[in-house]
Design a protein around this motif. Structure first.
Motif, PDB file in Angstrom:
ATOM      1  N   TYR A  67      13.346  26.920  11.765  1.00  0.00           N
ATOM      2  CA  TYR A  67      14.595  26.171  11.858  1.00  0.00           C
ATOM      3  C   TYR A  67      15.696  27.174  11.560  1.00  0.00           C
ATOM      4  O   TYR A  67      15.694  27.818  10.512  1.00  0.00           O
ATOM      5  CB  TYR A  67      14.615  25.048  10.823  1.00  0.00           C
ATOM      6  N   TYR A  68      16.622  27.337  12.487  1.00  0.00           N
ATOM      7  CA  TYR A  68      17.749  28.241  12.303  1.00  0.00           C
ATOM      8  C   TYR A  68      19.032  27.431  12.256  1.00  0.00           C
ATOM      9  O   TYR A  68      19.319  26.689  13.190  1.00  0.00           O
ATOM     10  CB  TYR A  68      17.883  29.221  13.477  1.00  0.00           C
ATOM     11  N   ASN A  69      19.794  27.611  11.210  1.00  0.00           N
ATOM     12  CA  ASN A  69      21.132  27.046  11.144  1.00  0.00           C
ATOM     13  C   ASN A  69      22.057  28.160  11.577  1.00  0.00           C
ATOM     14  O   ASN A  69      22.355  29.060  10.819  1.00  0.00           O
ATOM     15  CB  ASN A  69      21.438  26.571   9.722  1.00  0.00           C
ATOM     16  N   TRP A  70      22.494  28.116  12.827  1.00  0.00           N
ATOM     17  CA  TRP A  70      23.203  29.244  13.420  1.00  0.00           C
ATOM     18  C   TRP A  70      24.581  29.487  12.855  1.00  0.00           C
ATOM     19  O   TRP A  70      24.989  30.604  12.654  1.00  0.00           O
ATOM     20  CB  TRP A  70      23.319  29.059  14.935  1.00  0.00           C
ATOM     21  N   THR A  71      25.343  28.445  12.660  1.00  0.00           N
ATOM     22  CA  THR A  71      26.747  28.639  12.330  1.00  0.00           C
ATOM     23  C   THR A  71      26.994  28.804  10.837  1.00  0.00           C
ATOM     24  O   THR A  71      28.068  29.209  10.446  1.00  0.00           O
ATOM     25  CB  THR A  71      27.596  27.455  12.810  1.00  0.00           C
TER      26      THR A  71
END
Length: 181
Positions: free
Chosen positions: A99-103
């Motif tokens: 899971y990547y939280n990009w911002t």
């Protein structure tokens, strides 16, 4: 002077060590990983429509349905304009997904499902895909990997071939983060 130099080197090493610790990925032995500053700001979000084959898409959809069917405020939908994406493909890392939280502002994220590791380890591919999807969606709902409770979809050693739904432990934690009215 020598004492001051040793102290400066010690602080520099401590800062470098901290930076390496923060930047280094969690051990690949865990089924999934959380990379970013947190989950989504609400339990209601959409995922960009995904289109995979009949082996992958139905269990990915069921992972969404399982969260939507919990006694929580969770409502996950799909939309062609959603900034939140799910990618299922072969990745070189050893985890089942990320899971990547990009911002880092808790608004946009991407879930990766590693078809290479899932296919290698699954004895029940449908359950395994659904479990990995449910697990990674748990990160979007602010759940961290859980090394202590074996009754959690977020547990490190969860049997993804058998356990593919959120447990009561997970539901309770989501309800703590997003209390029902």
């Amino acid at each position: 002077m020598r004492k001051l130099f040793k102290k400066a080197i010690g602080i520099k090493c401590m800062v470098i060590g901290l930076a390496i610790t923060i930047a280094a990925p969690v051990s690949a032995a865990v089924p999934g990983d959380f990379k970013g500053s947190g989950g989504y700001p609400t339990p209601n979000f959409s995922l960009r429509n995904f289109n995979y084959n009949d082996t992958w898409e139905p269990p990915m959809d069921r992972g969404i349905v399982e969260w939507n069917n919990t006694p929580t405020l969770v409502r996950i939908g799909t939309s062609s304009s959603s900034p939140n994406t799910v990618v299922a493909q072969q990745f070189s890392y050893a985890a089942y997904g990320y899971y990547y939280n990009w911002t880092h502002t808790d608004k946009d994220f991407e879930i990766e499902l590693n078809s290479r590791t899932i296919s290698n380890d699954a004895t029940n591919i449908q359950n395994f895909i659904q479990s990995a999807m449910t697990h990674e969606l748990g990160h979007a709902l602010w759940l961290a990997d859980n090394p202590s409770s074996t009754s959690s979809i977020m547990h490190y050693d969860n049997n993804f071939n058998v356990n593919y739904k959120p447990f009561q432990f997970d539901i309770n934690n989501v309800n703590t983060k997003f209390p029902p009215s």
